[in-house]
Design a protein around this motif. Sequence first.
Motif, PDB file in Angstrom:
ATOM      1  N   LYS A   5       0.848  -1.188   0.000  1.00 56.34           N
ATOM      2  CA  LYS A   5       0.000   0.000   0.000  1.00 56.34           C
ATOM      3  C   LYS A   5       0.886   1.241   0.000  1.00 56.34           C
ATOM      4  O   LYS A   5       1.840   1.331   0.779  1.00 56.34           O
ATOM      5  CB  LYS A   5      -0.912   0.004   1.225  1.00 56.34           C
ATOM      6  N   ARG A   6       0.567   2.223  -0.849  1.00 58.24           N
ATOM      7  CA  ARG A   6       1.350   3.464  -0.940  1.00 58.24           C
ATOM      8  C   ARG A   6       0.430   4.667  -0.806  1.00 58.24           C
ATOM      9  O   ARG A   6      -0.582   4.736  -1.494  1.00 58.24           O
ATOM     10  CB  ARG A   6       2.105   3.545  -2.274  1.00 58.24           C
ATOM     11  N   ILE A  25       5.797  -5.644 -12.101  1.00 62.48           N
ATOM     12  CA  ILE A  25       5.223  -4.719 -11.123  1.00 62.48           C
ATOM     13  C   ILE A  25       4.126  -3.907 -11.782  1.00 62.48           C
ATOM     14  O   ILE A  25       4.267  -3.453 -12.920  1.00 62.48           O
ATOM     15  CB  ILE A  25       6.297  -3.773 -10.545  1.00 62.48           C
ATOM     16  N   GLN A  26       3.048  -3.703 -11.060  1.00 64.55           N
ATOM     17  CA  GLN A  26       1.946  -2.889 -11.569  1.00 64.55           C
ATOM     18  C   GLN A  26       1.268  -2.207 -10.387  1.00 64.55           C
ATOM     19  O   GLN A  26       1.242  -2.753  -9.276  1.00 64.55           O
ATOM     20  CB  GLN A  26       0.939  -3.763 -12.307  1.00 64.55           C
ATOM     21  N   SER A  27       0.759  -0.979 -10.614  1.00 62.69           N
ATOM     22  CA  SER A  27       0.077  -0.235  -9.547  1.00 62.69           C
ATOM     23  C   SER A  27      -1.405  -0.103  -9.854  1.00 62.69           C
ATOM     24  O   SER A  27      -1.808   0.019 -11.021  1.00 62.69           O
ATOM     25  CB  SER A  27       0.702   1.159  -9.395  1.00 62.69           C
ATOM     26  N   PHE A  28      -2.228  -0.070  -8.769  1.00 69.30           N
ATOM     27  CA  PHE A  28      -3.673   0.008  -8.908  1.00 69.30           C
ATOM     28  C   PHE A  28      -4.261   0.949  -7.875  1.00 69.30           C
ATOM     29  O   PHE A  28      -3.649   1.220  -6.844  1.00 69.30           O
ATOM     30  CB  PHE A  28      -4.295  -1.387  -8.758  1.00 69.30           C
ATOM     31  N   SER A  29      -5.458   1.427  -8.164  1.00 73.31           N
ATOM     32  CA  SER A  29      -6.125   2.362  -7.253  1.00 73.31           C
ATOM     33  C   SER A  29      -6.814   1.647  -6.098  1.00 73.31           C
ATOM     34  O   SER A  29      -7.188   2.276  -5.106  1.00 73.31           O
ATOM     35  CB  SER A  29      -7.147   3.205  -8.027  1.00 73.31           C
ATOM     36  N   SER A  30      -7.008   0.325  -6.215  1.00 70.80           N
ATOM     37  CA  SER A  30      -7.647  -0.423  -5.131  1.00 70.80           C
ATOM     38  C   SER A  30      -6.943  -1.753  -4.914  1.00 70.80           C
ATOM     39  O   SER A  30      -6.336  -2.316  -5.837  1.00 70.80           O
ATOM     40  CB  SER A  30      -9.128  -0.665  -5.434  1.00 70.80           C
ATOM     41  N   LYS A  31      -7.061  -2.261  -3.688  1.00 68.52           N
ATOM     42  CA  LYS A  31      -6.416  -3.526  -3.357  1.00 68.52           C
ATOM     43  C   LYS A  31      -7.079  -4.679  -4.104  1.00 68.52           C
ATOM     44  O   LYS A  31      -6.415  -5.648  -4.514  1.00 68.52           O
ATOM     45  CB  LYS A  31      -6.489  -3.765  -1.850  1.00 68.52           C
ATOM     46  N   THR A  32      -8.382  -4.590  -4.304  1.00 63.20           N
ATOM     47  CA  THR A  32      -9.107  -5.646  -5.009  1.00 63.20           C
ATOM     48  C   THR A  32      -8.563  -5.842  -6.422  1.00 63.20           C
ATOM     49  O   THR A  32      -8.332  -6.968  -6.866  1.00 63.20           O
ATOM     50  CB  THR A  32     -10.612  -5.305  -5.082  1.00 63.20           C
ATOM     51  N   LEU A  33      -8.342  -4.704  -7.124  1.00 67.62           N
ATOM     52  CA  LEU A  33      -7.792  -4.782  -8.480  1.00 67.62           C
ATOM     53  C   LEU A  33      -6.384  -5.343  -8.473  1.00 67.62           C
ATOM     54  O   LEU A  33      -5.999  -6.118  -9.362  1.00 67.62           O
ATOM     55  CB  LEU A  33      -7.808  -3.389  -9.119  1.00 67.62           C
ATOM     56  N   ALA A  34      -5.599  -4.932  -7.460  1.00 66.48           N
ATOM     57  CA  ALA A  34      -4.215  -5.401  -7.362  1.00 66.48           C
ATOM     58  C   ALA A  34      -4.164  -6.912  -7.157  1.00 66.48           C
ATOM     59  O   ALA A  34      -3.356  -7.623  -7.784  1.00 66.48           O
ATOM     60  CB  ALA A  34      -3.504  -4.680  -6.225  1.00 66.48           C
ATOM     61  N   GLU A  58       6.052  14.592  -7.126  1.00 62.87           N
ATOM     62  CA  GLU A  58       4.608  14.370  -7.064  1.00 62.87           C
ATOM     63  C   GLU A  58       4.185  13.006  -7.619  1.00 62.87           C
ATOM     64  O   GLU A  58       3.291  12.359  -7.060  1.00 62.87           O
ATOM     65  CB  GLU A  58       3.885  15.481  -7.845  1.00 62.87           C
ATOM     66  N   LEU A  59       4.796  12.565  -8.718  1.00 57.72           N
ATOM     67  CA  LEU A  59       4.332  11.358  -9.404  1.00 57.72           C
ATOM     68  C   LEU A  59       5.433  10.336  -9.662  1.00 57.72           C
ATOM     69  O   LEU A  59       5.216   9.357 -10.377  1.00 57.72           O
ATOM     70  CB  LEU A  59       3.685  11.736 -10.750  1.00 57.72           C
ATOM     71  N   GLY A  60       6.601  10.577  -9.100  1.00 58.89           N
ATOM     72  CA  GLY A  60       7.755   9.733  -9.406  1.00 58.89           C
ATOM     73  C   GLY A  60       7.578   8.269  -9.101  1.00 58.89           C
ATOM     74  O   GLY A  60       8.155   7.407  -9.770  1.00 58.89           O
ATOM     75  N   SER A  61       6.776   7.918  -8.107  1.00 63.54           N
ATOM     76  CA  SER A  61       6.619   6.515  -7.714  1.00 63.54           C
ATOM     77  C   SER A  61       5.700   5.735  -8.651  1.00 63.54           C
ATOM     78  O   SER A  61       5.649   4.508  -8.585  1.00 63.54           O
ATOM     79  CB  SER A  61       6.074   6.429  -6.289  1.00 63.54           C
ATOM     80  N   VAL A  77      -4.235   7.026  -2.530  1.00 60.53           N
ATOM     81  CA  VAL A  77      -3.638   5.744  -2.151  1.00 60.53           C
ATOM     82  C   VAL A  77      -3.573   4.840  -3.373  1.00 60.53           C
ATOM     83  O   VAL A  77      -4.504   4.805  -4.195  1.00 60.53           O
ATOM     84  CB  VAL A  77      -4.471   5.054  -1.036  1.00 60.53           C
ATOM     85  N   SER A  78      -2.478   4.133  -3.524  1.00 65.37           N
ATOM     86  CA  SER A  78      -2.355   3.152  -4.599  1.00 65.37           C
ATOM     87  C   SER A  78      -1.776   1.864  -4.027  1.00 65.37           C
ATOM     88  O   SER A  78      -1.207   1.852  -2.933  1.00 65.37           O
ATOM     89  CB  SER A  78      -1.461   3.679  -5.732  1.00 65.37           C
ATOM     90  N   TYR A  79      -1.934   0.789  -4.785  1.00 69.23           N
ATOM     91  CA  TYR A  79      -1.450  -0.526  -4.351  1.00 69.23           C
ATOM     92  C   TYR A  79      -0.527  -1.080  -5.433  1.00 69.23           C
ATOM     93  O   TYR A  79      -0.914  -1.217  -6.591  1.00 69.23           O
ATOM     94  CB  TYR A  79      -2.619  -1.475  -4.100  1.00 69.23           C
TER      95      TYR A  79
END
Length: 354
Positions: free
Chosen positions: A6-7, A29-38, A97-100, A14-16
């Motif tokens: 969780k980030r 590696i991939q990022s998502f807006s919700s844990k369910t999607l992740a 702001e968006l580097g991660s 918040v992103s996952y």
Amino acid sequence: MKGIDKRTHKDGTVSYRARVRIKGHPVIIQSFSSKTLAVKWKRDTESAVEQGKYAYDQPGSKNTLAELIDRYIERVLPSKQKNARNVRQHLLWWKQELGSYLLSDIKPNLISQKRDDLLSSPTCKNRHRSPTTVVRYLASLSHVFSVAVRDWEWMQENPVLKISKPKISNERTRFLSDEERTRLIKVCQESESKGLYPVVILALSTGMRRGEILNLKWSDIDLDRGAILLQTTKNGERRFIPLVGIALDLLKSRCINQPTNPLVFPAPYSPSKPIDIRSAWETALEKANISNFRFHDLRHTAASYLAMNQASLLEIGTLLGHKTVQMTKRYAHLSDAHTYSAAITLNAKLFDNK
């Protein structure tokens, strides 16, 4: 779930970030807006990898924006001599702001949110950025993405191209009154910064931009002829600038008293770099009791005084290096008397002899 982090980002969102690690295969590696999607993506991807169906060459799924910006600063920015300092500042803001975020996760709506933050949030000096400044931030980021798409194939498209830019108004024509000009010149003469006074005089006398003045080299100046020839300007063309009066006298004196240096205004403790007058300039404005005035407004002042002294718009545009007549037309109302006089002359020529 193991492999999902969780980030919490600076803006509160918040992103996952999900990781797929399978022996004998690259980490995905991939990022998502919700844990369910992740969780769903992680399970689907693990299954696809094990079945040999996962495409590893998906653009943007391997690198973060921070990695892209670092590579750009290292490999591209050194070749961009013009405005490199400001571009670096813009890119470090985007990195913070968006580097991660992975490049594949940076969508137009995310950049739009940050565009709005730039417009609404004050700077460290508690000032609000103008639409022009925000457009420059976007332009710096856009060029990074363009390089990533065109040259490095890290992305398939540039997301900045899909968002709207703040509307820019170039109608500002703030210029010094006679009283303000007198006060400012006096304060600059008394400034502890020995370079401030000649820099300001040069700006008022020629309408040159701050960057053009501070990066001026002796090789650009012909003191005998009284002329400056700028090899590189904002519009990409060379520009001839007459050098007369006090400005010429100050540069002649500076040439005699200054140790040999290619720069006309070198920094005291770092002669290879131009002088930094920002602090001295702000102090001078405060002491002269002048508000709502920027250094660039000295350029407006020069143009406005030319217009009020009956210089034509063509002459003003040529001296200031305007690329289009539209840029010079903002001073047209100041030369109404000259236009009126020209109309009288025309009518006299046409009808008075009848």
